[in-house]
Scaffold this motif. Structure first.
Motif, PDB file in Angstrom:
ATOM      1  N   PRO A  26     -10.487  18.510  54.790  1.00  0.00           N
ATOM      2  CA  PRO A  26      -9.704  17.615  53.929  1.00  0.00           C
ATOM      3  C   PRO A  26      -8.328  17.380  54.549  1.00  0.00           C
ATOM      4  O   PRO A  26      -7.861  18.165  55.391  1.00  0.00           O
ATOM      5  N   PRO A  27      -7.650  16.311  54.131  1.00  0.00           N
ATOM      6  CA  PRO A  27      -6.343  15.985  54.710  1.00  0.00           C
ATOM      7  C   PRO A  27      -5.330  17.136  54.643  1.00  0.00           C
ATOM      8  O   PRO A  27      -4.563  17.327  55.590  1.00  0.00           O
ATOM      9  N   GLU A  28      -5.331  17.890  53.565  1.00  0.00           N
ATOM     10  CA  GLU A  28      -4.345  18.974  53.472  1.00  0.00           C
ATOM     11  C   GLU A  28      -4.545  20.032  54.558  1.00  0.00           C
ATOM     12  O   GLU A  28      -3.591  20.641  55.031  1.00  0.00           O
ATOM     13  N   ARG A  29      -5.769  20.237  54.999  1.00  0.00           N
ATOM     14  CA  ARG A  29      -6.030  21.165  56.116  1.00  0.00           C
ATOM     15  C   ARG A  29      -5.698  20.525  57.453  1.00  0.00           C
ATOM     16  O   ARG A  29      -5.136  21.158  58.337  1.00  0.00           O
ATOM     17  N   LEU A  30      -6.059  19.265  57.617  1.00  0.00           N
ATOM     18  CA  LEU A  30      -5.754  18.568  58.871  1.00  0.00           C
ATOM     19  C   LEU A  30      -4.248  18.516  59.124  1.00  0.00           C
ATOM     20  O   LEU A  30      -3.792  18.665  60.250  1.00  0.00           O
ATOM     21  N   ASN A  31      -3.485  18.294  58.064  1.00  0.00           N
ATOM     22  CA  ASN A  31      -2.041  18.127  58.174  1.00  0.00           C
ATOM     23  C   ASN A  31      -1.266  19.435  58.060  1.00  0.00           C
ATOM     24  O   ASN A  31      -0.048  19.444  58.225  1.00  0.00           O
ATOM     25  N   ALA A  32      -1.961  20.534  57.774  1.00  0.00           N
ATOM     26  CA  ALA A  32      -1.291  21.822  57.554  1.00  0.00           C
ATOM     27  C   ALA A  32      -0.673  22.353  58.839  1.00  0.00           C
ATOM     28  O   ALA A  32      -1.265  22.264  59.919  1.00  0.00           O
ATOM     29  N   GLN A  33       0.513  22.919  58.693  1.00  0.00           N
ATOM     30  CA  GLN A  33       1.170  23.618  59.792  1.00  0.00           C
ATOM     31  C   GLN A  33       1.217  25.090  59.406  1.00  0.00           C
ATOM     32  O   GLN A  33       1.751  25.438  58.364  1.00  0.00           O
ATOM     33  N   VAL A  34       0.628  25.952  60.227  1.00  0.00           N
ATOM     34  CA  VAL A  34       0.566  27.377  59.895  1.00  0.00           C
ATOM     35  C   VAL A  34       1.937  28.038  59.960  1.00  0.00           C
ATOM     36  O   VAL A  34       2.103  29.168  59.506  1.00  0.00           O
ATOM     37  N   ASP A  35       2.896  27.321  60.506  1.00  0.00           N
ATOM     38  CA  ASP A  35       4.288  27.750  60.584  1.00  0.00           C
ATOM     39  C   ASP A  35       5.108  26.455  60.634  1.00  0.00           C
ATOM     40  O   ASP A  35       4.614  25.439  61.155  1.00  0.00           O
ATOM     41  N   PRO A  36       6.321  26.442  60.109  1.00  0.00           N
ATOM     42  CA  PRO A  36       7.101  25.198  60.139  1.00  0.00           C
ATOM     43  C   PRO A  36       7.297  24.603  61.530  1.00  0.00           C
ATOM     44  O   PRO A  36       7.503  23.399  61.665  1.00  0.00           O
ATOM     45  N   ALA A  37       7.218  25.411  62.564  1.00  0.00           N
ATOM     46  CA  ALA A  37       7.390  24.907  63.927  1.00  0.00           C
ATOM     47  C   ALA A  37       6.057  24.688  64.644  1.00  0.00           C
ATOM     48  O   ALA A  37       6.041  24.331  65.822  1.00  0.00           O
ATOM     49  N   ALA A  38       4.948  24.891  63.943  1.00  0.00           N
ATOM     50  CA  ALA A  38       3.620  24.791  64.565  1.00  0.00           C
ATOM     51  C   ALA A  38       3.080  23.364  64.487  1.00  0.00           C
ATOM     52  O   ALA A  38       3.450  22.584  63.615  1.00  0.00           O
TER      53      ALA A  38
END
Length: 171
Positions: A26-38
């Motif tokens: 889903p889009p929320e996983r595609l767009n997720a950053q595991v860290d703010p700088a990732a």
């Protein structure tokens, strides 16, 4: 086996990894950053596709699929149209988002097809053609294509890794 067949095979392997990293998320996983700088999966796949599109179109003297296929308009990113992601800050990375994996894969597949069409039409001798004289030694077409393959493979692997992280840590 011809050198161009090997290069085409390499791009085909990248396609498999890209599809495995993106499909079904889903889009929320595609767009997720595991860290703010990732980097997100979206950014990684968009970036590797933009670099491939930019470099191959330049070497083939073609218009980039990003503009010619209307992908820049469909993505509607708050970035300059010529942006490829090179040198992006964490803030810029966060702006590269999609509402679906279909958009991301649609652009990737269009670039992949243009790349394969170009590569399969090459004669082996054309791989020695200099495409960039800004380097010492100057960059040949063969070296440029291997460079794109290398960069794409690294980013596709990163996207697959991020997907694994997200799936492993999902509630």
């Amino acid at each position: 086996m011809k050198a161009t067949d090997i290069i085409a095979d390499g791009f085909g392997r990248i396609r498999e990894i890209v599809h495995e990293a993106v499909e079904g998320l889903p889009p929320e996983r595609l767009n997720a950053q595991v860290d703010p700088a990732a980097n997100s999966i979206t950014w990684l796949v968009w970036h590797l596709t933009r670099i491939q599109d930019d470099h191959v179109a330049d070497a083939a003297d073609l218009e980039q699929v990003w503009q010619a296929g209307g992908w820049a308009t469909r993505f509607a990113l708050p970035l300059p149209q010529a942006a490829t992601g090179y040198g992006h800050t964490a803030r810029q990375v966060a702006t590269v988002r999609v509402d679906s994996g279909e958009l991301l894969l649609g652009y990737y597949d269009a670039v992949h097809e243009q790349t394969l069409h170009f590569v399969r039409g090459l004669a082996a001798a054309e791989l020695d053609r200099v495409v960039d004289e800004r380097w010492d030694p100057p960059v040949t077409l063969g070296v440029r294509l291997v460079s794109v393959l290398s960069d794409d493979l690294q980013h596709a692997g990163q996207a697959a890794f991020v997907r694994g992280l997200l799936e492993h840590t999902a509630p």
